[in-house]
Design a protein around this motif. Structure first.
Motif, PDB file in Angstrom:
ATOM      1  N   ILE A  63      43.476  14.015 119.619  1.00 19.11           N
ATOM      2  CA  ILE A  63      42.491  13.053 120.104  1.00 19.11           C
ATOM      3  C   ILE A  63      41.261  13.108 119.192  1.00 19.11           C
ATOM      4  N   ASP A  64      40.819  11.945 118.749  1.00 20.12           N
ATOM      5  CA  ASP A  64      39.654  11.836 117.867  1.00 20.12           C
ATOM      6  C   ASP A  64      39.782  12.759 116.653  1.00 20.12           C
ATOM      7  N   SER A  65      40.982  12.780 116.090  1.00 20.30           N
ATOM      8  CA  SER A  65      41.248  13.657 114.942  1.00 20.30           C
ATOM      9  C   SER A  65      41.295  12.873 113.635  1.00 20.30           C
ATOM     10  N   GLU A  66      40.703  11.670 113.641  1.00 22.69           N
ATOM     11  CA  GLU A  66      40.846  10.776 112.491  1.00 22.69           C
ATOM     12  C   GLU A  66      39.917  11.144 111.341  1.00 22.69           C
ATOM     13  N   GLU A  67      40.448  10.907 110.150  1.00 23.06           N
ATOM     14  CA  GLU A  67      39.658  10.998 108.927  1.00 23.06           C
ATOM     15  C   GLU A  67      39.968   9.766 108.089  1.00 23.06           C
ATOM     16  N   PRO A  68      38.960   8.971 107.697  1.00 24.29           N
ATOM     17  CA  PRO A  68      39.227   7.764 106.912  1.00 24.29           C
ATOM     18  C   PRO A  68      39.658   8.101 105.489  1.00 24.29           C
TER      19      PRO A  68
ATOM     20  N   TYR B  77      43.402   5.671 108.737  1.00 22.38           N
ATOM     21  CA  TYR B  77      42.857   6.845 109.410  1.00 22.38           C
ATOM     22  C   TYR B  77      43.976   7.875 109.521  1.00 22.38           C
ATOM     23  N   LYS B  78      43.761   9.029 108.865  1.00 21.86           N
ATOM     24  CA  LYS B  78      44.744  10.104 108.903  1.00 21.86           C
ATOM     25  C   LYS B  78      44.279  11.211 109.831  1.00 21.86           C
ATOM     26  N   CYS B  79      45.242  11.844 110.486  1.00 22.84           N
ATOM     27  CA  CYS B  79      44.946  12.954 111.377  1.00 22.84           C
ATOM     28  C   CYS B  79      44.652  14.207 110.549  1.00 22.84           C
ATOM     29  N   HIS B  80      43.525  14.842 110.813  1.00 23.67           N
ATOM     30  CA  HIS B  80      43.197  16.054 110.041  1.00 23.67           C
ATOM     31  C   HIS B  80      44.024  17.255 110.504  1.00 23.67           C
ATOM     32  N   ASN B  81      44.784  17.081 111.598  1.00 27.71           N
ATOM     33  CA  ASN B  81      45.653  18.172 112.058  1.00 27.71           C
ATOM     34  C   ASN B  81      47.020  18.129 111.397  1.00 27.71           C
ATOM     35  N   CYS B  82      47.636  16.903 111.359  1.00 25.94           N
ATOM     36  CA  CYS B  82      49.014  16.820 110.886  1.00 25.94           C
ATOM     37  C   CYS B  82      49.238  15.781 109.793  1.00 25.94           C
ATOM     38  N   GLY B  83      48.231  14.989 109.500  1.00 29.02           N
ATOM     39  CA  GLY B  83      48.382  13.954 108.475  1.00 29.02           C
ATOM     40  C   GLY B  83      48.953  12.649 108.981  1.00 29.02           C
ATOM     41  N   GLY B  84      49.213  12.548 110.291  1.00 32.34           N
ATOM     42  CA  GLY B  84      49.757  11.322 110.855  1.00 32.34           C
ATOM     43  C   GLY B  84      48.735  10.195 110.899  1.00 32.34           C
TER      44      GLY B  84
END
Length: 327
Positions: free
Chosen positions: A29-34, A3-10
């Protein structure tokens, strides 16, 4: 998959304290992208090779630190039906361990120190959960004894009874761990969990933890759950046969019928501590914080305590002798 953060890629993980998906890099928070791919051989994030156990279904890349979920091991016949998300964070698990063992007299001074810590990780342990319907017919003989005294004579009256009982009981979600790595007795002791918090399986809850898929089948493990249902039914039956001086069973017929079985992942913190050339393992219930494990004993502390007590006793003995000599 990660799960990558759509804000920063973390790498976004599930945070037990927030009860939300959380990115530690940007505090999203809840910024995940599979992000799929990689399988069990290659990290999705950095491409480094992964070393994955035979039954491991989630883990962490040793190179970049990203938590991976191996989709092929949580799909098809290996898809969990239920998951109990972690409610106890790593920090809280450490505090509970410190509160339980840190202040004990003979605890090694290095206990819970980072220098001796071999492993502290959250793990989803595979469980099968069985539902049963039980029909139990029981009969036997009972006696009630009454003793009283009249004048100089003691009287005893014994009454005899024929006891008949018929019971039906439903058991829901009797758990049995399905991991050959985890000690069965320890997993039984770490119960109970509050099953009201169980949720339909979602992979996102696995991000931030390691996990295993089941490595023993539900049919193979069913006898353990069956015995639990039998034992609990017998306990319930015995509660209905109270008040007799003696009870002699004559007939028992228990029919245990399995109604359903679910595959679930349950949260456990595993803490491994090295001391005196040995490894001590502690388990912390990832929902309730209940701790299972045996603490090592510091031999210098134990010897020092014994020497102090012995010295104190010797001093008291000398004082008593002096008092007696003066008297």
């Amino acid at each position: 998959m990660i799960y990558k953060c759509h804000n920063c890629g973390g790498n976004v993980i599930y945070d037990p304290q927030r009860k939300r998906m959380y990115c530690a890099h940007c505090e999203g928070i809840d910024s995940e992208e599979p992000v799929s791919g990689g399988g069990v051989t290659q990290c999705v994030n950095c491409g480094a090779p992964l070393t994955v156990g035979r039954f491991q279904s989630a883990g962490k890349c040793d190179h970049c630190g990203c938590y991976q979920i191996f989709e092929e091991r949580v799909s098809g016949q290996f898809t969990p039906h239920l998951i109990l998300p972690f409610a106890v964070s790593r920090q809280e698990a450490e505090r509970k361990l410190q509160a339980e063992f840190g202040g004990r007299t003979f605890a090694p001074s290095s206990f819970l120190s980072q220098a001796t810590l071999q492993k502290m990780e959250g793990m989803y342990v595979p469980f099968f959960m069985y539902d049963y319907h039980v029909q139990y017919d029981w009969s036997g003989k009972g006696t009630k004894v009454r003793v009283w005294t009249s004048g100089d004579t003691e009287y005893t009256e014994t009454s005899y009874y024929h006891i008949n009982r018929s019971m039906e009981a439903d058991f829901s979600r009797i758990p049995v761990d399905a991991s050959i790595v985890m000690d069965d007795m320890k997993m039984d002791l770490i119960e109970p969990y509050d099953y009201r918090a169980l949720e339909n399986f979602q992979m996102k809850y696995m991000s931030g933890f390691i996990a295993e898929m089941y490595n023993q089948g539900s049919d193979q493990l069913e006898p353990r759950a069956h015995r639990k249902a039998e034992r609990d039914t017998e306990d319930l039956m015995q509660q209905t046969i109270a008040g007799y001086s003696s009870v002699t069973p004559e007939f028992r017929n228990m029919n245990v019928r399995q109604r359903a079985v679910d595959y679930a992942l349950m949260p456990v913190w595993v803490y491994e501590y090295a001391y005196g050339g040995e490894t001590y393992t502690f388990y912390v219930n990832g929902q309730t914080g209940k701790i299972i494990g045996k603490m090592p004993i510091s031999k210098p502390k134990a010897f020092g305590y014994t020497a102090s007590v012995f010295g104190f006793v010797m001093i008291i003995g000398q004082i008593i002798r002096m008092i007696m000599e003066i008297a």
